[in-house]
Design a protein around this motif. Sequence first.
Motif, short mmCIF file in Angstrom:
data_model
loop_
_atom_site.label_atom_id
_atom_site.label_comp_id
_atom_site.label_asym_id
_atom_site.label_seq_id
_atom_site.Cartn_x
_atom_site.Cartn_y
_atom_site.Cartn_z
N VAL A 50 0.84 -1.08 0.26
CA VAL A 50 -0.01 -0.06 0.03
C VAL A 50 0.86 1.15 -0.07
O VAL A 50 0.67 2.16 -0.67
CB VAL A 50 -1.09 0.05 1.29
CG1 VAL A 50 -1.49 1.26 1.38
CG2 VAL A 50 -2.17 -1.14 1.02
N VAL A 51 2.02 1.21 0.86
CA VAL A 51 2.86 2.49 0.85
C VAL A 51 3.60 2.63 -0.55
O VAL A 51 3.80 3.77 -1.08
CB VAL A 51 3.81 2.12 2.17
CG1 VAL A 51 5.03 3.47 1.93
CG2 VAL A 51 3.09 2.41 3.33
N ILE B 189 4.24 5.69 -5.42
CA ILE B 189 4.26 5.90 -6.84
C ILE B 189 3.34 6.80 -7.36
O ILE B 189 3.35 7.62 -8.23
CB ILE B 189 4.35 4.51 -7.48
CG1 ILE B 189 5.47 3.58 -7.06
CG2 ILE B 189 4.04 4.54 -8.85
CD1 ILE B 189 5.61 2.23 -7.18
N VAL B 190 1.79 6.52 -7.15
CA VAL B 190 0.97 7.21 -7.68
C VAL B 190 1.00 8.68 -7.28
O VAL B 190 1.13 9.60 -8.15
CB VAL B 190 -0.42 6.76 -7.25
CG1 VAL B 190 -1.49 7.51 -7.60
CG2 VAL B 190 -0.82 5.44 -7.79
N GLY B 191 1.57 9.01 -6.18
CA GLY B 191 1.90 10.33 -5.79
C GLY B 191 3.00 11.18 -6.30
O GLY B 191 2.74 12.17 -6.74
N PHE B 192 3.90 10.28 -6.32
CA PHE B 192 4.97 11.02 -7.38
C PHE B 192 4.67 11.00 -8.93
O PHE B 192 5.11 12.16 -9.17
CB PHE B 192 6.18 10.04 -7.04
CG PHE B 192 7.02 9.98 -5.86
CD1 PHE B 192 6.62 11.04 -4.83
CD2 PHE B 192 7.61 9.07 -5.47
CE1 PHE B 192 7.24 10.93 -3.61
CE2 PHE B 192 8.45 8.98 -4.20
CZ PHE B 192 8.02 9.85 -3.15
N GLY C 272 4.38 14.71 -10.46
CA GLY C 272 5.20 14.74 -11.82
C GLY C 272 4.46 15.66 -12.78
O GLY C 272 4.69 16.41 -13.53
N TRP C 273 3.35 15.08 -13.08
CA TRP C 273 2.08 15.58 -13.88
C TRP C 273 1.71 17.01 -13.53
O TRP C 273 1.61 17.63 -14.33
CB TRP C 273 0.76 14.77 -13.86
CG TRP C 273 -0.09 15.38 -14.66
CD1 TRP C 273 -1.43 16.11 -14.52
CD2 TRP C 273 -0.05 15.17 -16.19
NE1 TRP C 273 -2.23 16.15 -15.53
CE2 TRP C 273 -1.24 15.84 -16.88
CE3 TRP C 273 0.86 14.43 -17.04
CZ2 TRP C 273 -1.42 15.91 -18.08
CZ3 TRP C 273 0.33 14.51 -18.70
CH2 TRP C 273 -0.52 15.12 -18.90
N VAL D 23 11.12 9.99 -11.81
CA VAL D 23 12.54 9.12 -11.20
C VAL D 23 12.30 8.79 -9.78
O VAL D 23 12.78 7.65 -9.54
CB VAL D 23 13.66 9.93 -11.46
CG1 VAL D 23 14.99 9.41 -10.45
CG2 VAL D 23 13.94 10.23 -12.78
N PHE D 24 11.73 9.24 -9.09
CA PHE D 24 11.62 9.08 -7.50
C PHE D 24 10.29 7.83 -7.63
O PHE D 24 10.67 7.00 -6.88
CB PHE D 24 10.83 10.17 -6.75
CG PHE D 24 11.66 11.33 -6.28
CD1 PHE D 24 13.14 11.10 -6.32
CD2 PHE D 24 11.49 12.62 -6.13
CE1 PHE D 24 14.05 12.02 -5.96
CE2 PHE D 24 12.21 13.57 -5.65
CZ PHE D 24 13.65 13.32 -5.55
#
Length: 162
Positions: A14-15, A20-23, A27-28, A50-51
């Motif tokens: 979950v983390v 990944i979705v947050g980063f 980026g968007w 990249v993160f």
Amino acid sequence: MRALWTLAWIARHVVALVLIVGFLGLGWWQYSRATGGNSLSWGYTFEWPVFAFFVGFLWFREAQQELKAARQTPEHPAEEPATLQPDATDAGTPSSEAGAGTTDPASDEPVTVRRPVRASVNRQAPSPEDPELDAYNDYLAWLNAHPGARPGDYPGRRNSIK
């Protein structure tokens, strides 16, 4: 595969997914700001994905290591530390052939107890008669003895310390 469905691993999944979705979302967002005229956001546009990739890489690597450890566990159970067998002459102290005659019940192989290797450390003495080093050590000793003093207060040679 069951090793990745424990409570701790579900929390890691979950983390990782949230990060990944947050980063990627950040980026968007930076991309939309960059196309709006903020030139600094172009760097962040490429940095946030990249993160996200890094988090995905770490998650994948940890999952692979967990699966590898889970595959090895049933075949090769963790070895228990060998117990020392006291000699009749020396109670509580291992003999020169410690573990001789003792076998591991799981594999019927002899268990040996090894002693740690102790290596001597050769310390080099400072080279004799180094006046510059002696002057510097005197200066450091004086500073240690006078904690509130400034380097300019040193009563020794003025040109010895640079």
